[in-house]
Scaffold this active site. Structure first.
Site, PDB file in Angstrom:
ATOM      1  N   CYS A  92      -5.424 -10.697 -10.650  1.00 24.53           N
ATOM      2  CA  CYS A  92      -5.106 -11.739 -10.172  1.00 24.53           C
ATOM      3  C   CYS A  92      -5.895 -12.810 -10.363  1.00 24.53           C
ATOM      4  CB  CYS A  92      -5.295 -11.464  -8.593  1.00 24.53           C
ATOM      5  SG  CYS A  92      -7.161 -11.182  -8.065  1.00 24.53           S
TER       6      CYS A  92
ATOM      7  N   CYS B 288       2.676  -7.743  -1.853  1.00 25.91           N
ATOM      8  CA  CYS B 288       2.478  -7.366  -3.416  1.00 25.91           C
ATOM      9  C   CYS B 288       1.914  -6.309  -3.660  1.00 25.91           C
ATOM     10  CB  CYS B 288       1.658  -8.418  -3.864  1.00 25.91           C
ATOM     11  SG  CYS B 288       2.331 -10.102  -3.660  1.00 25.91           S
TER      12      CYS B 288
ATOM     13  N   CYS C 299      -2.732  -7.622  -1.148  1.00 25.56           N
ATOM     14  CA  CYS C 299      -1.780  -8.256  -0.040  1.00 25.56           C
ATOM     15  C   CYS C 299      -0.541  -7.410   0.434  1.00 25.56           C
ATOM     16  CB  CYS C 299      -1.297  -9.626  -0.701  1.00 25.56           C
ATOM     17  SG  CYS C 299      -2.724 -11.081  -0.668  1.00 25.56           S
TER      18      CYS C 299
ATOM     19  N   CYS D 195      -0.108 -18.381  -6.582  1.00 24.39           N
ATOM     20  CA  CYS D 195      -0.357 -17.682  -5.468  1.00 24.39           C
ATOM     21  C   CYS D 195      -1.684 -17.170  -5.295  1.00 24.39           C
ATOM     22  CB  CYS D 195       0.775 -16.979  -4.984  1.00 24.39           C
ATOM     23  SG  CYS D 195       0.515 -16.568  -3.219  1.00 24.39           S
ATOM     24  N   CYS D 196      -2.041 -16.454  -6.314  1.00 27.82           N
ATOM     25  CA  CYS D 196      -3.382 -15.894  -6.335  1.00 27.82           C
ATOM     26  C   CYS D 196      -4.442 -16.689  -6.669  1.00 27.82           C
ATOM     27  CB  CYS D 196      -3.279 -14.622  -7.704  1.00 27.82           C
ATOM     28  SG  CYS D 196      -2.359 -13.109  -7.321  1.00 27.82           S
TER      29      CYS D 196
HETATM   30 FE1  SF4 Z   1      -0.403 -14.269  -3.163  1.00 28.67          FE
HETATM   31 FE2  SF4 Z   1       0.662 -11.645  -3.554  1.00 28.67          FE
HETATM   32 FE3  SF4 Z   1      -1.464 -12.900  -5.094  1.00 28.67          FE
HETATM   33 FE4  SF4 Z   1      -1.779 -12.202  -2.242  1.00 28.67          FE
HETATM   34  S1  SF4 Z   1      -1.521 -10.675  -4.098  1.00 28.67           S
HETATM   35  S2  SF4 Z   1      -2.531 -14.053  -3.415  1.00 28.67           S
HETATM   36  S3  SF4 Z   1       0.195 -12.707  -1.634  1.00 28.67           S
HETATM   37  S4  SF4 Z   1       0.598 -13.505  -5.171  1.00 28.67           S
END
Ligand code: SF4
Length: 280
Positions: A230, A205, A202, A118-119
């Site tokens: 990330c 998170c 985010c 996701c990151c």
């Molecule tokens: Fe995805 Fe969480 Fe990374 Fe944001 S911090 S990009 S929501 S995993």
């Protein structure tokens, strides 16, 4: 700028104030350098300092699509205060749609590799796209934020992003120095800090932390043995998310393996040298 020049600049600027580092960067790179703003306290300090040197300073941010609503409100206040644009880069909608369809919207809670996936999709790839516009970028990284950041230089070559120059003018500042600057200069800052947050990321998170807790402990708090990173500031290699990312991108591959790597497959972490570490 090559490695030798960057190394010399890093030595020359290491004991200089952030304003001197910013002045050097703005003079050297002009409109091809930009502040990458995470909208954290450090970013706001840098914007205020750089704007006083050059009101035309370029600033951009990454909107992952999962940011807290307060981010947009802060962008509005910064634009109003400084009259700057603040470019916003977003992830590719088609890639996000594929990821969500396959793994769900909140995939990051399932395991570390899906969180890193996701990151990659929401942060790392948009950053890579953004940096194609610049010859240098300015970050708010500080050495005392996390172990992976302890050796950052104020000037270095960013091998993860095509060999452009990466700057960390606040590398040797403490959290207290950041907040002293914000207060003395009445600089706009993120309102979540007033609700116990020590780091801004985010929405799903990031959470507030108790007084005295590690400032980054509110990031991905459900994980253990994974870096509080990330991938925006150091390449992360787990042997887990890469094939998923390649599949989402139709097999075009996703990540340069040059430069600095944080390994997480056995729960440990390290970086391979003296530079390029993270924040956000
Ligand atoms: Fe995805 Fe969480 Fe990374 Fe944001 S911090 S990009 S929501 S995993």
């Amino acid at each position: 700028m090559d490695e030798l020049e960057a190394g010399e600049a890093a030595v020359d600027l290491d004991d200089k104030e952030p304003q001197e580092v910013l002045a050097w960067a703005l003079e050297k790179f002009g409109q091809s350098v930009a502040i990458c703003s995470s909208l954290q306290a450090e970013s706001c300090v840098l914007i205020d300092m750089a704007w006083q040197i050059d009101p035309a300073v370029r600033v951009f941010t990454i909107d992952t699509g999962r940011m807290p609503a307060e981010n947009h409100e802060l962008i509005g206040r910064l634009r109003a205060r400084y009259g700057i644009e603040i470019e916003v880069f977003r992830p590719e909608a088609a890639t996000v749609d594929k990821m969500v369809a396959k793994h769900g919207k909140d995939l990051f809670y399932k395991d570390v590799n899906l969180r890193l996936l996701c990151c990659q999709v929401r942060k790392v790839l948009p950053l890579r796209r953004a940096l194609m516009n610049y010859g240098a970028w300015i970050t708010g990284l500080r050495r005392d934020q996390w172990a992976t950041r302890s050796n950052i230089r104020k000037v270095e070559i960013d091998h993860d992003h095509g060999g452009i120059v990466k700057l960390a003018p606040l590398a040797d500042w403490t959290e207290d120095e950041v907040w002293d600057y914000l207060r003395v200069n009445n600089v706009p800052y993120h309102t979540l800090y007033d609700k116990g947050y020590k780091s801004i990321g985010c929405g799903p998170c990031t959470r507030a932390v108790a007084p005295g807790e590690d400032p980054r402990s509110g990031r991905w708090w459900w994980e253990s043995g994974a870096p509080k990173e990330c991938g925006m500031h150091c390449a992360i290699e787990t042997g887990g998310f890469e094939h998923e990312l390649a599949a989402l991108l139709n097999g075009h591959g996703a990540n340069s393996r040059n430069g600095h790597v944080v390994h997480t497959s056995n729960g440990s972490q390290h970086t391979n040298g003296n530079s390029n570490h993270a924040h956000k």
